[in-house]
Motif scaffolding. Structure first.
Motif, PDB file in Angstrom:
ATOM      1  N   ASP A 155       0.852  -1.183   0.000  1.00 45.24           N
ATOM      2  CA  ASP A 155       0.000   0.000   0.000  1.00 45.24           C
ATOM      3  C   ASP A 155       0.887   1.233   0.000  1.00 45.24           C
ATOM      4  O   ASP A 155       1.523   1.550   0.999  1.00 45.24           O
ATOM      5  N   PRO A 156       0.939   1.967  -1.102  1.00 43.19           N
ATOM      6  CA  PRO A 156       1.856   3.119  -1.153  1.00 43.19           C
ATOM      7  C   PRO A 156       1.491   4.238  -0.176  1.00 43.19           C
ATOM      8  O   PRO A 156       2.315   5.087   0.121  1.00 43.19           O
ATOM      9  N   GLU A 157       0.251   4.223   0.341  1.00 45.56           N
ATOM     10  CA  GLU A 157      -0.161   5.268   1.271  1.00 45.56           C
ATOM     11  C   GLU A 157       0.101   4.903   2.725  1.00 45.56           C
ATOM     12  O   GLU A 157      -0.147   5.700   3.626  1.00 45.56           O
ATOM     13  N   SER A 158       0.594   3.673   2.973  1.00 47.55           N
ATOM     14  CA  SER A 158       0.798   3.296   4.373  1.00 47.55           C
ATOM     15  C   SER A 158       2.044   3.977   4.902  1.00 47.55           C
ATOM     16  O   SER A 158       2.945   4.358   4.158  1.00 47.55           O
ATOM     17  N   GLU A 159       2.084   4.098   6.209  1.00 45.11           N
ATOM     18  CA  GLU A 159       3.213   4.793   6.841  1.00 45.11           C
ATOM     19  C   GLU A 159       4.532   4.108   6.500  1.00 45.11           C
ATOM     20  O   GLU A 159       5.541   4.755   6.215  1.00 45.11           O
ATOM     21  N   ILE A 160       4.502   2.781   6.515  1.00 44.28           N
ATOM     22  CA  ILE A 160       5.752   2.059   6.265  1.00 44.28           C
ATOM     23  C   ILE A 160       6.240   2.281   4.841  1.00 44.28           C
ATOM     24  O   ILE A 160       7.431   2.494   4.607  1.00 44.28           O
ATOM     25  N   SER A 161       5.326   2.272   3.889  1.00 44.13           N
ATOM     26  CA  SER A 161       5.755   2.459   2.493  1.00 44.13           C
ATOM     27  C   SER A 161       6.318   3.849   2.292  1.00 44.13           C
ATOM     28  O   SER A 161       7.310   4.039   1.585  1.00 44.13           O
ATOM     29  N   LYS A 162       5.696   4.821   2.937  1.00 41.60           N
ATOM     30  CA  LYS A 162       6.187   6.195   2.779  1.00 41.60           C
ATOM     31  C   LYS A 162       7.569   6.330   3.386  1.00 41.60           C
ATOM     32  O   LYS A 162       8.463   6.939   2.790  1.00 41.60           O
ATOM     33  N   MET A 163       7.752   5.742   4.568  1.00 45.35           N
ATOM     34  CA  MET A 163       9.076   5.850   5.186  1.00 45.35           C
ATOM     35  C   MET A 163      10.124   5.126   4.363  1.00 45.35           C
ATOM     36  O   MET A 163      11.254   5.600   4.216  1.00 45.35           O
ATOM     37  N   LEU A 164       9.764   3.987   3.812  1.00 44.66           N
ATOM     38  CA  LEU A 164      10.720   3.226   3.010  1.00 44.66           C
ATOM     39  C   LEU A 164      11.115   3.988   1.766  1.00 44.66           C
ATOM     40  O   LEU A 164      12.255   3.923   1.304  1.00 44.66           O
ATOM     41  N   SER A 165      10.160   4.765   1.213  1.00 48.49           N
ATOM     42  CA  SER A 165      10.491   5.477  -0.011  1.00 48.49           C
ATOM     43  C   SER A 165      11.261   6.753   0.273  1.00 48.49           C
ATOM     44  O   SER A 165      11.916   7.295  -0.610  1.00 48.49           O
ATOM     45  N   ASN A 193      14.550 -10.836  -0.444  1.00 47.66           N
ATOM     46  CA  ASN A 193      13.446  -9.874  -0.417  1.00 47.66           C
ATOM     47  C   ASN A 193      12.640  -9.993   0.872  1.00 47.66           C
ATOM     48  O   ASN A 193      11.472 -10.380   0.878  1.00 47.66           O
ATOM     49  N   ALA A 194      13.299  -9.647   1.976  1.00 43.71           N
ATOM     50  CA  ALA A 194      12.665  -9.789   3.282  1.00 43.71           C
ATOM     51  C   ALA A 194      11.574  -8.757   3.484  1.00 43.71           C
ATOM     52  O   ALA A 194      11.611  -7.663   2.926  1.00 43.71           O
ATOM     53  N   GLY A 195      10.615  -9.123   4.320  1.00 42.20           N
ATOM     54  CA  GLY A 195       9.537  -8.194   4.666  1.00 42.20           C
ATOM     55  C   GLY A 195       9.925  -7.297   5.832  1.00 42.20           C
ATOM     56  O   GLY A 195       9.227  -6.340   6.148  1.00 42.20           O
ATOM     57  N   VAL A 196      11.049  -7.622   6.476  1.00 40.09           N
ATOM     58  CA  VAL A 196      11.509  -6.808   7.597  1.00 40.09           C
ATOM     59  C   VAL A 196      12.724  -6.026   7.136  1.00 40.09           C
ATOM     60  O   VAL A 196      13.669  -6.587   6.588  1.00 40.09           O
ATOM     61  N   ARG A 197      12.682  -4.703   7.316  1.00 38.82           N
ATOM     62  CA  ARG A 197      13.804  -3.901   6.875  1.00 38.82           C
ATOM     63  C   ARG A 197      14.284  -3.026   8.022  1.00 38.82           C
ATOM     64  O   ARG A 197      13.540  -2.714   8.952  1.00 38.82           O
ATOM     65  N   TYR A 198      15.538  -2.620   7.941  1.00 39.60           N
ATOM     66  CA  TYR A 198      16.150  -1.853   9.011  1.00 39.60           C
ATOM     67  C   TYR A 198      16.655  -0.515   8.487  1.00 39.60           C
ATOM     68  O   TYR A 198      17.253  -0.432   7.409  1.00 39.60           O
ATOM     69  N   GLN A 199      16.398   0.508   9.273  1.00 36.34           N
ATOM     70  CA  GLN A 199      16.859   1.850   8.906  1.00 36.34           C
ATOM     71  C   GLN A 199      18.031   2.216   9.795  1.00 36.34           C
ATOM     72  O   GLN A 199      18.051   1.867  10.973  1.00 36.34           O
ATOM     73  N   ASN A 200      18.994   2.929   9.247  1.00 34.19           N
ATOM     74  CA  ASN A 200      20.145   3.409  10.020  1.00 34.19           C
ATOM     75  C   ASN A 200      21.011   2.275  10.525  1.00 34.19           C
ATOM     76  O   ASN A 200      21.632   2.389  11.592  1.00 34.19           O
ATOM     77  N   LEU A 201      21.062   1.185   9.747  1.00 34.88           N
ATOM     78  CA  LEU A 201      21.962   0.112  10.141  1.00 34.88           C
ATOM     79  C   LEU A 201      23.217   0.190   9.301  1.00 34.88           C
ATOM     80  O   LEU A 201      23.138   0.187   8.073  1.00 34.88           O
TER      81      LEU A 201
END
Lengths: 251, 142, 401
Positions: free
Chosen positions: A219-229, A243-251
């Motif tokens: 869902d491009p409007e979800s919070e997670i998709s927006k943060m990922l983009s 292609n994991a469903g769990v991603r890490y930021q600032n690692l």
């Protein structure tokens, strides 16, 4: 109006086409807009997992406090696994890992759980198909079919799976678990299926750290998709191309 | 040879006569009877469970007629302390028939054979008296 | 031209005693299985870090040796070496018996062995494990048929040759499948390599022939039948070639790993810093299981002594167990490299070298598998005309049919 391909369950043998039709389960949906679906056949669109969703987690490592284990405690309370004092054989669906860069001395900590890979090695190697990926991307163990061979534990690149080494009693009724089968993070399917969020995400929010975001990756409007983009993120062992469903930021 | 066969047949007949029709002491359930009838349930409950478990487990369909949680909650049997008994206790609902039929139950290796307290209270549908309430609160707040 | 006669093994007191000994080990294994089933795998040394342990080492050895034991029959039927013909029936019987022993250990170590029927009816054909179930059961059927046509009257040599070829190809597929269980795991640096399948094929040739030589010698000794020294020497020469092949593939495996930066940690562990694993690798696997047997079997003066061939076979078997232990347990000892460049630590032993100590129940289960294989071989030799009346050099040299 093009109907997307019907997603049959991955397990061969037990559910043939006729059983599937008779079950009256959601068979095909047409997506009019993200999150809005039209049922082409009878049944409740929200009754079953749908390939229109792909559930995922985004973990901001900077917000994760090294002395905090709220996600771990929440998961064990929610799902009924516990620390019996034998860490080698106790199940651990999620754990906090402390990292130290051996060249620079930089330290960080983050939670690691089943990464719910799109191309999961544990699903590939399971001889009975007990380890499977649901159409909405959640990787689960069907404990009715698990024979306890532990091949999936050998295959998992993240050591996400645990084997139940002892008899279990007083299981949570929404999280059955038993001796001799393998288990791992279910992304709290029992909560997601009724519109909730995983327990770890709720707990992290409750502590005020807010390091974990849960949402629909499709869902491009979800919070997670927006943060990922907007912000760079990475998957663990990305070189394996899972292609994991769990991603890490600032690692 | 004939004597051996004859004695074997007599032995089988004796065994058979031991298994006279017993009245099983099946505990009464909490809720309303199944509309399909007890006979249907006795014959088909395993098929329903097997079908529904695939629905829920594989497809995520939780909108099914009878969930195992509700079966366990409705067919709860109270012990002497008015708390539900588990399948370890021979008076457990499933065991009364399964012991007689000598069919091993695999479900409760993973599933809890006692109901979730929240589900049970809902099914009771009646106002519990003070001592029951107090006992429930005490149990839940442990 | 002398024809081969096959005679059942007589039930002498010695055979009864050996049978009772095997029975005792099998009973002990049965107790171990009940014990683990009842209490759960917590009573074993295996845990969430070392997922597969000693039982798997025994099981894989027996399975690999089973496909190799069939080799003797293949050499006779497929490659036409008549000197091996008298041993072909025993070869088929041993292959079935060893596979049965190995599978028994594997299945009884499952977390839910009561669900074996599920494993046999629900398949995920992306998994090599699923294919292996068919390969193993098919092996029983094909070798059973192969044994039958060898023993039945009036079967044309062509039929025997065709079935022998099918069995040979099938066993290669089976061993490839067994090696690929490890070779196709991307997650673990000790395993993720295409060479695992050929390595296992080489191991099957070597361990299978070594096992066959020892068991044949034992059966000949019990029944007082001769095992010709020239035949023994010939098989010993072949065994030396197989053992050298195993050393070759092992060398290539480790050399290649040394060049892959990601695999340095596991290689350093196995080759240098692994304590008992390193000892097992260099002393048991390479020296005792490889170099010394090859010396005993190739040296022109040493290999004339029949006892040396038997010693070499025993050393190869022990080295084989060590090799599989290094592969199975050593490969899991090194933690997964989830965070390259970081030192990791957690409550789930991230970043820590995993230690493993097998418990008695695991030893009992494994030894029970060996006892089962030997008992089945003995049972077959007693009940059926499997063992040739003699394997003397005169008999072999006369080009028996």
């Amino acid at each position: 109006m093009k109907l997307p391909a019907i997603n049959f369950s991955k397990k061969p043998g037990e559910m043939n086409r006729r059983d599937f039709f008779k079950s009256g389960a959601a068979m095909a949906t047409v997506t009019l807009a993200p999150g809005v679906t039209l049922m082409a056949f009878g049944g409740d669109a929200n009754a079953a997992a749908s390939s229109a969703n792909r559930w995922g987690l985004l973990i901001d490592v900077n917000k994760c406090a090294s002395d905090c284990t709220a996600c771990v405690t929440a998961c064990s309370d929610e799902n009924g696994w516990e620390n019996t004092g034998n860490p080698e054989t106790d199940a651990q669906w999620i754990r906090k890992v402390d990292l130290k860069d051996n060249k620079t001395g930089y330290e960080v900590s983050l939670p690691v759980m089943c990464q719910h890979c799109d191309d999961a090695p544990c699903v590939d190697v399971c001889p009975t198909g007990a380890s499977f990926k649901r159409t909405d991307g959640i990787v689960l163990v069907d404990k009715h079919t698990c024979i306890g061979c532990r091949y999936c534990m050998m295959a998992c690149p993240f050591k996400a799976r645990s084997f139940v080494h002892e008899k279990v009693t007083d299981q949570k009724s929404h999280a059955p678990r038993g001796k001799g089968t393998v288990e791992s993070c279910t992304l709290c399917v029992h909560r997601i299926d009724v519109g909730g969020r995983p327990a770890c995400v709720d707990a992290c929010d409750a502590t005020g750290h807010g390091a974990m975001v849960f949402g629909d990756l499709k869902d491009p409007e979800s919070e997670i998709s927006k943060m990922l983009s907007q912000y760079p993120s990475t998957a663990l062992r990305a070189d394996l191309g899972l292609n994991a469903g769990v991603r890490y930021q600032n690692l | 040879m004939v004597r051996l066969l004859a004695s074997f047949l007599i032995w089988v007949a004796l065994l058979g006569s031991c298994a006279t029709a017993q009245t099983l002491d099946v505990p009464k359930a909490l809720g309303d009877p199944h509309p399909e009838g007890n006979a249907f349930m006795r014959i088909n409950h395993m098929n329903l469970m097997r079908h529904d478990r695939d629905q829920t487990m594989r497809l995520g369909n939780r909108d099914i007629k009878y969930s195992l949680k509700e079966c366990v909650a409705c067919h709860v049997v109270a012990g002497p302390d008015a708390l539900p008994i588990s399948v370890e206790n021979e008076r457990h609902f499933c065991r009364t028939c399964h012991e007689y039929a000598a069919v091993k139950i695999d479900c409760f290796q993973c599933h809890n054979s006692k109901p979730d307290p929240k589900v049970q209270i809902r099914l009771l549908g009646k106002v519990p008296d003070i001592s029951e309430l107090a006992r429930y609160i005490e149990e839940v707040s442990e | 031209m002398a024809t081969i006669t096959y005679q059942e093994m007589k039930l002498s007191p010695q055979v009864w005693m050996l049978g009772a000994l095997m029975g005792a080990f099998i009973a002990a294994a049965a107790w171990a299985v009940w014990f683990v089933e009842h209490h759960g795998h917590i009573v074993t040394g295996m845990n969430n870090q070392t997922v597969w342990g000693l039982p798997h080492v025994f099981a894989i050895f027996l399975i690999v040796a089973a496909s190799g034991a069939l080799n003797v029959a293949s050499i006779a039927s497929v490659f036409g070496k008549t000197a091996y013909k008298p041993m072909a029936r025993l070869s088929g019987l041993m292959a079935i018996a060893l596979l049965a022993g190995g599978l028994a250990v594997l299945v009884l170590d499952l977390g839910r062995p009561d669900r074996i029927l599920v494993a046999m009816t629900e398949y995920n054909f992306v998994s090599i494990f699923s294919w292996n179930i068919y390969l193993y059961t098919g092996f029983f059927a094909i070798v059973g048929a192969y044994l039958y046509v060898q023993m039945a009257r009036g079967v044309s040599p062509k039929t025997i040759r065709i079935l022998g070829t099918v069995a040979f190809v099938w066993r290669l597929a089976l061993t490839t499948g067994t090696g690929s269980i490890f070779g196709w795991l991307v997650a673990r640096t000790a395993y993720d390599a295409a060479i695992m399948a050929p390595l296992f094929i080489a191991m099957s040739f070597s361990f299978g022939l070594a096992t066959f030589i020892l068991v044949t010698k034992l059966l000949c000794a019990i029944t007082g039948r001769e095992f010709g020294p020239l035949l023994l020497k010939r098989m010993g020469n072949l065994l030396a070639v197989f053992a050298a092949a195993v050393l070759y593939f092992t060398t290539v495996q480790h050399l290649s790993n040394l060049y892959v930066a990601e695999h340095t940690v596991v290689e350093t562990f196995i080759l240098r810093t692994g304590g008992m694993i390193t000892m097992l690798f260099w002393v048991a696997q390479v020296a005792l299981g490889g170099l010394i047997p090859i010396l005993l079997l190739f040296h022109p003066r040493l290999n004339k002594i029949p006892a040396n061939t038997l010693i070499a076979s025993l050393l190869i078997i022990l080295g084989g167990f060590a090799q599989l232990y290094v592969i199975v347990v050593g490969g899991q000892a090194v933690p997964l490299d989830i965070f390259p460049g970081y030192e990791a630590s957690s409550s789930f032993f991230d970043g820590a070298i995993n230690s493993y100590t097998p418990t008695m129940v695991e030893w009992l289960l494994g030894l029970g598998g060996i006892a089962l294989a030997l008992a089945l071989t003995g049972f077959g030799a007693v009940a059926l005309r499997i063992l040739p009346s003699t394997l003397s050099d005169v008999q072999t040299a006369s080009g028996s049919t």
